[in-house]
Design a protein around this motif. Structure first.
Motif, PDB file in Angstrom:
ATOM      1  N   PHE A 178       0.836  -1.204   0.000  1.00  0.00           N
ATOM      2  CA  PHE A 178       0.000   0.000   0.000  1.00  0.00           C
ATOM      3  C   PHE A 178       0.872   1.256   0.000  1.00  0.00           C
ATOM      4  O   PHE A 178       0.733   2.128  -0.850  1.00  0.00           O
ATOM      5  N   TYR A 179       1.817   1.341   0.946  1.00  0.00           N
ATOM      6  CA  TYR A 179       2.667   2.532   1.028  1.00  0.00           C
ATOM      7  C   TYR A 179       3.669   2.604  -0.128  1.00  0.00           C
ATOM      8  O   TYR A 179       4.033   3.697  -0.560  1.00  0.00           O
ATOM      9  N   ALA A 180       4.113   1.467  -0.651  1.00  0.00           N
ATOM     10  CA  ALA A 180       5.009   1.481  -1.813  1.00  0.00           C
ATOM     11  C   ALA A 180       4.311   2.136  -3.000  1.00  0.00           C
ATOM     12  O   ALA A 180       4.908   2.947  -3.713  1.00  0.00           O
ATOM     13  N   VAL A 181       3.045   1.808  -3.209  1.00  0.00           N
ATOM     14  CA  VAL A 181       2.276   2.412  -4.299  1.00  0.00           C
ATOM     15  C   VAL A 181       2.054   3.895  -4.036  1.00  0.00           C
ATOM     16  O   VAL A 181       2.237   4.730  -4.920  1.00  0.00           O
ATOM     17  N   ASP A 215      -5.023   3.876   6.726  1.00  0.00           N
ATOM     18  CA  ASP A 215      -4.477   2.928   5.768  1.00  0.00           C
ATOM     19  C   ASP A 215      -5.230   1.597   5.923  1.00  0.00           C
ATOM     20  O   ASP A 215      -6.100   1.480   6.791  1.00  0.00           O
ATOM     21  N   PRO A 216      -4.934   0.587   5.117  1.00  0.00           N
ATOM     22  CA  PRO A 216      -5.685  -0.668   5.201  1.00  0.00           C
ATOM     23  C   PRO A 216      -5.606  -1.375   6.557  1.00  0.00           C
ATOM     24  O   PRO A 216      -6.487  -2.163   6.885  1.00  0.00           O
ATOM     25  N   SER A 217      -4.588  -1.094   7.370  1.00  0.00           N
ATOM     26  CA  SER A 217      -4.516  -1.683   8.714  1.00  0.00           C
ATOM     27  C   SER A 217      -5.138  -0.787   9.774  1.00  0.00           C
ATOM     28  O   SER A 217      -5.204  -1.170  10.939  1.00  0.00           O
ATOM     29  N   GLY A 218      -5.556   0.411   9.407  1.00  0.00           N
ATOM     30  CA  GLY A 218      -6.201   1.316  10.356  1.00  0.00           C
ATOM     31  C   GLY A 218      -5.326   2.411  10.913  1.00  0.00           C
ATOM     32  O   GLY A 218      -5.785   3.224  11.714  1.00  0.00           O
ATOM     33  N   HIS A 219      -4.044   2.490  10.515  1.00  0.00           N
ATOM     34  CA  HIS A 219      -3.176   3.581  10.965  1.00  0.00           C
ATOM     35  C   HIS A 219      -3.655   4.888  10.339  1.00  0.00           C
ATOM     36  O   HIS A 219      -4.045   4.921   9.175  1.00  0.00           O
TER      37      HIS A 219
END
Length: 125
Positions: A24-27, A113-117
């Protein structure tokens, strides 16, 4: 005594899915996964200028419920962008969700983010 050499190596985020969150963050950031610093429970991204983000396996991770809990953001990433609308479209397309906080601003927006951060897109000056 003089200050010893201390530098930030990486900022680490706990997640039940290190590989997925790293992707996710790489993109989002256009950074590469550092295969030499990656294993089953740790994935690391390298920033072009050095440093980066790492994602550590934490099966029991529970994200903050801000703004509902009113405790505050605690820790979060601020990502600088030229165009808030275009950046918002990009992060939402790749799995982020918008969080409407108690203090709306024309210069930044908050997301999960997808994990909730929590992270913010901040318009550059």
């Amino acid at each position: 005594m003089s200050r010893p050499a201390i530098a930030l190596q990486v900022y680490v985020l706990d997640t039940p899915d290190p590989s997925g969150l790293a992707s996710f963050y790489a993109v989002l950031l256009g950074w590469d996964i550092d295969d030499a610093a990656t294993d089953d429970d740790w994935v690391q991204l390298r920033a072009p200028a050095g440093g980066g983000l790492a994602f550590q396996l934490a099966p029991e991770f529970t994200p903050s419920t801000w703004p509902d809990d009113r405790v505050g953001l605690q820790a979060h990433l601020d990502l600088e962008v030229d165009d808030l609308d275009a950046a918002e479209e990009w992060v939402l397309r790749h799995g982020a969700t918008r969080v409407v906080g108690p203090n709306p601003s024309p210069t930044f927006r908050t997301y999960r983010d997808p994990s909730g951060h929590l992270f913010c897109l901040v318009r550059s000056a």
